[in-house]
Design an enzyme around this catalytic site. Sequence first.
Site, short mmCIF file in Angstrom:
data_model
loop_
_atom_site.label_atom_id
_atom_site.label_comp_id
_atom_site.label_asym_id
_atom_site.label_seq_id
_atom_site.Cartn_x
_atom_site.Cartn_y
_atom_site.Cartn_z
N SER A 51 -2.00 -9.73 5.23
CA SER A 51 -3.33 -9.22 5.60
C SER A 51 -3.81 -9.73 6.96
CB SER A 51 -4.36 -9.53 4.51
OG SER A 51 -4.09 -8.81 3.33
N ASN A 70 1.67 -18.03 -1.31
CA ASN A 70 0.35 -18.54 -1.72
C ASN A 70 0.44 -19.97 -2.27
OD1 ASN A 70 -1.04 -15.98 -1.17
ND2 ASN A 70 0.20 -15.23 -2.85
N GLY A 78 -6.85 -6.87 5.55
CA GLY A 78 -6.79 -5.66 4.76
C GLY A 78 -7.47 -4.46 5.42
N TYR A 108 3.80 -4.68 -7.12
CA TYR A 108 3.16 -3.64 -6.30
C TYR A 108 3.37 -2.27 -6.95
CZ TYR A 108 2.82 -7.10 -2.50
OH TYR A 108 2.56 -8.20 -1.75
N LEU A 133 -4.96 -8.07 9.31
CA LEU A 133 -6.20 -7.37 9.68
C LEU A 133 -7.24 -7.53 8.57
CD1 LEU A 133 -4.65 -4.05 11.10
CD2 LEU A 133 -5.33 -6.11 12.35
N ARG A 176 0.82 -1.23 0.00
CA ARG A 176 0.00 0.00 0.00
C ARG A 176 0.84 1.27 0.00
NH1 ARG A 176 -5.31 -1.92 1.66
NH2 ARG A 176 -5.11 -4.06 2.34
N GLN A 198 0.64 2.16 6.44
CA GLN A 198 1.75 3.01 5.99
C GLN A 198 1.89 4.23 6.90
OE1 GLN A 198 3.64 1.91 3.25
NE2 GLN A 198 2.34 0.12 3.59
N1 LIG Z 1 1.97 -12.49 -0.94
C1 LIG Z 1 0.81 -11.97 -1.25
O1 LIG Z 1 0.09 -12.47 -2.17
C2 LIG Z 1 0.33 -10.78 -0.50
C3 LIG Z 1 -1.00 -10.32 -0.65
C4 LIG Z 1 -1.39 -9.20 0.07
C5 LIG Z 1 -0.48 -8.57 0.92
N2 LIG Z 1 0.81 -9.02 1.02
C6 LIG Z 1 1.80 -8.38 1.93
O2 LIG Z 1 1.22 -8.24 3.20
C7 LIG Z 1 1.28 -6.87 3.59
C8 LIG Z 1 0.11 -6.57 4.50
O3 LIG Z 1 -1.13 -6.76 3.80
P1 LIG Z 1 -2.33 -5.76 4.09
O4 LIG Z 1 -1.93 -4.38 3.72
O5 LIG Z 1 -3.56 -6.31 3.47
O6 LIG Z 1 -2.38 -5.90 5.71
P2 LIG Z 1 -3.38 -5.47 6.84
O7 LIG Z 1 -2.52 -5.03 7.97
O8 LIG Z 1 -4.38 -6.56 7.06
O9 LIG Z 1 -4.21 -4.23 6.30
C9 LIG Z 1 -3.65 -2.95 6.23
C10 LIG Z 1 -4.80 -1.96 6.02
O10 LIG Z 1 -5.52 -1.85 7.26
C11 LIG Z 1 -5.73 -0.48 7.53
N3 LIG Z 1 -5.91 -0.25 8.96
C12 LIG Z 1 -7.05 0.21 9.51
N4 LIG Z 1 -6.91 0.34 10.83
C13 LIG Z 1 -5.68 -0.04 11.15
C14 LIG Z 1 -4.98 -0.12 12.38
N5 LIG Z 1 -5.52 0.22 13.55
N6 LIG Z 1 -3.72 -0.56 12.37
C15 LIG Z 1 -3.15 -0.92 11.19
N7 LIG Z 1 -3.78 -0.84 9.98
C16 LIG Z 1 -5.05 -0.41 9.96
C17 LIG Z 1 -4.50 0.20 6.96
O11 LIG Z 1 -4.80 1.56 6.70
P3 LIG Z 1 -3.67 2.73 6.96
O12 LIG Z 1 -2.55 2.49 6.00
O13 LIG Z 1 -4.46 3.96 6.67
O14 LIG Z 1 -3.25 2.62 8.38
C18 LIG Z 1 -4.31 -0.57 5.67
O15 LIG Z 1 -5.16 -0.05 4.64
C19 LIG Z 1 1.33 -6.10 2.27
O16 LIG Z 1 1.89 -4.82 2.40
C20 LIG Z 1 2.22 -7.00 1.45
O17 LIG Z 1 3.59 -6.77 1.79
C21 LIG Z 1 1.21 -10.13 0.33
#
Ligand SMILES: NC(=O)c1ccc[n+]([C@@H]2O[C@H](COP(=O)([O-])OP(=O)(O)OC[C@H]3O[C@@H](n4cnc5c(N)ncnc54)[C@H](OP(=O)(O)O)[C@@H]3O)[C@@H](O)[C@H]2O)c1
Length: 300
Positions: free
Chosen positions: A213, A162, A217, A58, A215, A30, A267
């Site tokens: 993910s 995955n 996402g 990304y 949380l 993100r 982020q």
């Molecule tokens: N291998 C794969 O296929 C795959 C797929 C997806 C992701 N990933 C990796 O996993 C990482 C994490 O995935 P994700 O971004 O979906 O993770 P996540 O931590 O589940 O979700 C992050 C999202 O939650 C929001 N959020 C809302 N409240 C929050 C809080 N209190 N604390 C933290 N975040 C909050 C964040 O917004 P704000 O930014 O506004 O805080 C952000 O949009 C990615 O960056 C990537 O490196 C890998």
Amino acid sequence: MSGANLVDATPRRLHPDLPDVGPLAFGCWRLTGTGADHSVVEAALDAGMNLVDTADVYGLDWGGRGFGANEEVLGRVLADDPSLREQVVLATKGGIIPGVPYDSSADYLRGAVDESRRRLGVDTIDLWMVHRPDPFTHPAALAETMAGLVGSGAVRAVGVSNYSPSQHDALLAHLDIPLATNQVELSAARPDAMFDGTLDRCVRDGVTPTVWSPLAGGRVVTGEGVAPTLLAVLDELAERERVDRAAVAVAFTLAHPSRPVTILGTQRPERIAAATSALGVRLDRADVYRILAAAGVALP
Ligand SMILES: NC(=O)c1ccc[n+]([C@@H]2O[C@H](COP(=O)([O-])OP(=O)(O)OC[C@H]3O[C@@H](n4cnc5c(N)ncnc54)[C@H](OP(=O)(O)O)[C@@H]3O)[C@@H](O)[C@H]2O)c1
């Protein structure tokens, strides 16, 4: 809480040739369009998140500039402050081509790794992963490609992402170097990897899962599409532990005996810092089963 605490907040070892990493990691999916500079990576390092996870693909989501864009941003951040490079365990992935969509052939992956190194501005990528399984590449050929990437010095360690349990097995039958990780989805809202053999394979083979993910996402925080019963249990535990719901959800992933590294997607430096409260959360067996039951997992 009356039973033993299951949440394991100790450092993880992904691979013998990599420094240990914190139980929480910083994800760059993100990063697109955030105008990120070195402060976001510094916030992650200050929070003990020395594994920084990105991917060549990304930069396409959320109206980004496109393929490679987030690696370029991260490369600039590392170039701006060269002291960061040695503190970060730099992880990226390849093998997704929008429109194809997956290619794990030797020629494609070798070229993709070289392009990632160029965009990131590094000679060697610490951890490089196949982003999604390509069923049309024989696992023996992929194993040879992965060993070649390590042998050439382009990457220090290899992983996958995955991969199903059978894909994991098929690759390991041919791979004679360590597999550092299978990066998979896991959260209180999506605990499937605990039950479909994915994490069991990691435990069996000494592979440290990295979790995406945690949380769901952000949906675990917003509540969108998440069972109200699950939100209520997470909130009750959060109140008891004097943290927020996000911290309990992250702690839940750290309670699994596969000892995952959980990759956070926020982020915002203040949320990166706040996420460390998850490391102090105590969850016992009754707590984690309450979460699973509330998530709709059948526990006969
Ligand atoms: N291998 C794969 O296929 C795959 C797929 C997806 C992701 N990933 C990796 O996993 C990482 C994490 O995935 P994700 O971004 O979906 O993770 P996540 O931590 O589940 O979700 C992050 C999202 O939650 C929001 N959020 C809302 N409240 C929050 C809080 N209190 N604390 C933290 N975040 C909050 C964040 O917004 P704000 O930014 O506004 O805080 C952000 O949009 C990615 O960056 C990537 O490196 C890998």
